[in-house]
Design an enzyme around this catalytic site. Structure first.
Site, PDB file in Angstrom:
ATOM      1  CD1 TRP A 266       0.849  -0.310   3.024  1.00 56.29           C
ATOM      2  CD2 TRP A 266      -0.832   1.016   3.637  1.00 56.29           C
ATOM      3  NE1 TRP A 266       1.094   0.082   4.313  1.00 56.29           N
ATOM      4  CE2 TRP A 266       0.080   0.906   4.716  1.00 56.29           C
ATOM      5  CE3 TRP A 266      -1.961   1.801   3.797  1.00 56.29           C
ATOM      6  CZ2 TRP A 266      -0.114   1.558   5.941  1.00 56.29           C
ATOM      7  CZ3 TRP A 266      -2.155   2.448   5.015  1.00 56.29           C
ATOM      8  CH2 TRP A 266      -1.233   2.326   6.075  1.00 56.29           C
ATOM      9  CG  ASP A 267       4.778   0.814   1.558  1.00 59.87           C
ATOM     10  OD1 ASP A 267       3.883   0.031   1.920  1.00 59.87           O
ATOM     11  OD2 ASP A 267       5.880   0.882   2.121  1.00 59.87           O
TER      12      ASP A 267
ATOM     13  CD  GLU B  88       2.313  -4.100   8.831  1.00 58.73           C
ATOM     14  OE1 GLU B  88       3.515  -4.042   9.163  1.00 58.73           O
ATOM     15  OE2 GLU B  88       1.929  -4.161   7.653  1.00 58.73           O
TER      16      GLU B  88
ATOM     17  CE  LYS C 236       5.697  -2.222  11.563  1.00 54.41           C
ATOM     18  NZ  LYS C 236       5.599  -3.460  10.781  1.00 54.41           N
ATOM     19  CD  GLN C 237       2.456   1.120   9.862  1.00 54.64           C
ATOM     20  OE1 GLN C 237       3.057   0.077  10.097  1.00 54.64           O
ATOM     21  NE2 GLN C 237       2.303   1.605   8.649  1.00 54.64           N
TER      22      GLN C 237
HETATM   23  O1  IFM Z   1       3.615  -1.454   4.029  1.00 56.84           O
HETATM   24  C1  IFM Z   1       4.521  -1.345   5.068  1.00 56.84           C
HETATM   25  C2  IFM Z   1       3.793  -1.600   6.365  1.00 56.84           C
HETATM   26  O2  IFM Z   1       2.782  -0.644   6.568  1.00 56.84           O
HETATM   27  C3  IFM Z   1       4.746  -1.563   7.522  1.00 56.84           C
HETATM   28  N1  IFM Z   1       5.796  -2.530   7.321  1.00 56.84           N
HETATM   29  C4  IFM Z   1       6.562  -2.291   6.105  1.00 56.84           C
HETATM   30  C5  IFM Z   1       5.657  -2.313   4.884  1.00 56.84           C
HETATM   31  C6  IFM Z   1       6.476  -1.994   3.628  1.00 56.84           C
HETATM   32  O3  IFM Z   1       7.026  -0.721   3.716  1.00 56.84           O
END
Ligand code: IFM
Length: 735
Positions: A340-341, A479, A591-592
């Site tokens: 999804w990046d 995640e 995580k984010q």
């Molecule tokens: O898509 C990301 C994910 O959101 C977090 N781990 C790394 C992936 C690739 O950059």
């Protein structure tokens, strides 16, 4: 101001060889070549990755981008002393060592050219200056060019050079090329052709050398060189140009080696200077709309040009069957897979500045709809369910298991099973592209089909239970918390998705009835199905704590152990790595950006159930989730910067922005050797344009700003291609 276009390494940094190799990658959307030294280095990870050429080697869990032959080798000896920058040794068995007296390497971001100048004294005492220059042509993506200029600064040395194409390049653990290699080695040209072992792609790389002294060919296995010797008088300069052609069977019907040879020949006829001029002119077009000027912050000015450069060199110009790998084309990280990046992080930059590239990226997904349909069916659903990690085939390529951990165990990776929001992320990118470009042709022929068929998937995926709709076993952006029920990010985005799909169909019926009829029949968009979507929109469970006035990341989140993340400082790793994978799952460490990501994407339309004030809820969400986030993913800080800017929290916004903009430059995650963090780079651009500048499409359809700049930024300027017209914006800080 030219220094603000130049990323420079002053002096050789032996401990950062791989970091700089990644930063100094040159590329053109077709390929990327890491910034390795022409003469090699013992620690080097040299790579040229051509987008789309994946291979699944024996013993590997998943396919990866195959490393192409190395086109940059250029070895020099001065009076018999090998030119190299490694620290000298007293090992008598080794040839005599030289000494480096000066070293400066610069990536010119404006021109897309990498240069290195070195002052070198041979064991004989003679001193030469060597200047290397290279670029991957933007005006002809099948051409790569290298120039080497050698000047006798002191003395009259004997010089020998070897300019090569070396076919022994491996990936981290695999060689992807079959043994049936074709080799061309004449005094005019050298070239290598081969075929990948499993996927059957063939490739060709060919080179020609021009210079004042004729060369002769030498071949040792797959190490092909053109070599010559000569002497220099004091202060004399010689210039050699190596011009390289490169093709794969993805982009030519000819034998790729023949195509590469023809391209190298044509390039040598055109000549280095003309090729470079055309390349630089093409870069000027890129920057005309993509550049962001920040006045009052030189550090961030250079950083945002660096991040924009890396998004641009990874984004395909002429190919709608490749995307942007998460680590771009600058390293082996994530094996070149697409996440999804692309859609939510890098693609917006091209949608708003170079829409034809964004269209290519969306077409990549369109051409892989069958893979998404296959995944949905295999999982018992209808419609199209995109893979979490994607390559050339469109099938799911997320590995199911991690690499072996220090204790010998492996961890199950669930993202390929349950990180399902990617289908909605792709739909979001399509809608954004359509709104900013007005490209109805794309939308009616391709985009709407994705929007609708992924909606069909969600319609079949949503579970009617407990008097509402729920989504179990999901992974949201955070995640660390796997396989959870009712991620507020996922549930709310699915509501957005289904509403968008219904609106899309209404629009098609009004403006493109033939396409509406085609899609209605092809995707089986019955009235009953549409009614169910409407029902899901109305009755989807959106976890919300009315008392605290916050969205709840998922039910049960706040019952887990609270970890005061800000206390874990200083740290160079995630809090998850400190606590362990198993424990952090049981904590509130995020995580984010997750709820924060939801706020970035939907803004105030994220809504507030039960009539709560949305502005207050957004601020409460920030206060709740920001301190719980360890930014274990590079995707996180830029999204926090964007949202903090919208909330008027400019100090936090700037800190997060600065962090995001320097993730690669500072290597503060310690993994830049594996490649550039594409999403962070694209996120930085969005943080400025959508966050600080507050760019949006107003109700009257015009572009509008709602700027909030960090205190020390005097002014920012940027451009946007809005429905075919270039709009230029300058925002001055009123403070
Ligand atoms: O898509 C990301 C994910 O959101 C977090 N781990 C790394 C992936 C690739 O950059």
């Amino acid at each position: 101001m030219s220094r603000l276009w130049n990323l420079t390494e002053f002096g050789f940094h032996a401990d950062r060889v791989n970091h700089y190799e990644t930063l100094f990658t040159v590329g053109n959307g077709y390929l990327g070549t890491r910034g390795s030294f022409e003469e090699g280095h013992p620690d080097s990870i040299a790579a040229t990755l051509v987008n789309g050429v994946y291979d699944h080697a024996d013993g590997m869990l998943v396919p990866e981008l195959a490393n192409f032959p190395n086109w940059i080798p250029f070895a020099i000896t001065v009076d018999g002393t090998p030119f190299k920058v490694v620290t000298s040794t007293t090992d008598l068995m080794k040839p005599p060592e030289g000494v480096i007296f000066g070293y400066e390497r610069t990536l010119d971001l404006k021109e897309g050219i990498l240069r290195r100048a070195v002052l070198f004294r041979a064991a004989s005492g003679n001193v030469v200056r060597v200047i290397f220059e290279r670029f991957a042509s933007l005006s002809d993506v099948h051409v790569m060019a290298q120039r080497v200029i050698i000047t006798a600064v002191d003395g009259a040395p004997e010089i020998a050079i070897r300019a090569g194409v070396h076919g022994n390049s491996m990936n981290a653990t695999a060689l992807h090329w079959n043994d049936d290699v074709q080799v061309i080695s004449t005094d005019e040209e050298i070239g290598i052709g081969a075929t990948t072992r499993q996927s059957g792609y063939s490739m060709g790389v060919a080179a020609r050398l021009t210079g004042p002294h004729p060369a002769t060919a030498s071949a040792t296995g797959l190490i092909l060189d053109l070599e010559t010797r000569f002497s220099l008088e004091q202060e004399q300069t010689v210039t050699f140009d190596k011009l390289v052609g490169i093709f794969s069977s993805r982009d030519t019907d000819e034998n790729p080696l023949d195509a590469a040879r023809a391209k190298a020949l044509r390039a040598s006829e055109i000549g280095y200077d003309a090729l470079r001029a055309a390349h630089v002119a093409e870069w000027a077009k890129y920057w005309d709309t993509a550049d962001i000027v920040i006045e009052g912050d030189d550090e961030c000015q250079l950083a945002i040009r660096f991040t924009t450069y890396h998004v641009l060199i990874a984004s395909p110009r002429h190919d709608e069957n490749v995307s942007v790998p998460a680590k771009t084309l600058s390293g082996f990280g994530y094996k070149g897979h697409v996440f999804w990046d692309t859609e939510l992080f890098t693609l917006p930059l091209t949608t708003l500045t170079h829409p034809s590239i964004a269209r290519n990226l969306l077409m990549y997904r369109y051409h892989r709809l069958e893979g998404a349909r296959h995944k949905a069916k295999a999982n018992g659903y209808e419609g199209a369910m995109y893979p979490w990690e994607s390559t050339d085939t469109g099938e799911e390529t997320t590995p199911q298991w991690s690499d072996v951990q220090p204790d010998g165990s492996r961890i199950r990776i669930w993202t390929g099973d349950n990180e399902q929001h990617i289908s909605t992320d792709i739909t979001y990118a399509i809608q954004q592209y359509w709104r900013f470009t007005g490209d109805d042709d794309f939308y009616t022929r391709y985009g709407a089909e994705i929007v609708l068929d992924t909606a069909v998937f969600w319609g079949s995926r949503a579970e009617e239970k407990n008097g509402r709709y729920e989504l179990s076993q999901q992974i949201g952006p955070d995640e660390y918390h796997e396989n959870i029920d009712n991620s507020v990010f996922v549930n709310r985005m699915v509501v957005w998705h289904l509403s968008t799909a219904l609106n899309a169909l209404s629009w098609l019926r009004a403006h493109a009835p033939a396409d509406a009829a085609r899609l209605t029949s092809q995707l089986d968009l019955t009235e009953a199905r549409l009614a169910k979507w409407q029902d899901i929109i109305q009755r989807m469970y959106i976890p919300f704590d009315a008392e605290k006035g916050i969205h709840v990341q998922f039910p049960g989140f706040f019952d887990m152990e609270f970890i005061p993340v800000p206390k874990y400082q200083p740290r160079v790793t995630s809090v998850q790595a400190i606590l362990s994978h198993a424990r952090s799952i049981q904590t509130q460490v995020i995580k984010q950006a997750d709820v924060v990501m939801l706020m970035a994407l939907l803004g105030e339309s994220v809504g507030a159930p039960g009539g709560a004030d949305v502005k207050t809820v957004m601020r409460n969400n920030w206060d709740t989730y920001f301190p719980r986030c360890d930014h274990g993913s590079s995707l996180s800080p830029a999204m926090h910067a964007w949202v903090a800017a919208r909330l008027g929290l400019l100090d936090e916004a700037y800190d997060q922005f600065h962090h995001a903009a320097h993730i690669d430059l500072a290597d503060n995650k310690g993994n830049v050797r594996d490649g550039i963090h594409a999403a962070a780079c694209g996120g930085v651009w969005q943080a400025v344009v959508f966050g600080f500048a507050g760019l949006h499409i107003a109700d009257n359809g015009a572009l509008a700003l709602d700027a909030r700049l960090p205190a020390h930024w005097r002014q920012i300027s940027f451009s946007v291609n809005y429905r075919g017209e270039i709009k230029r914006f300058t925002v001055t800080n009123p403070r």
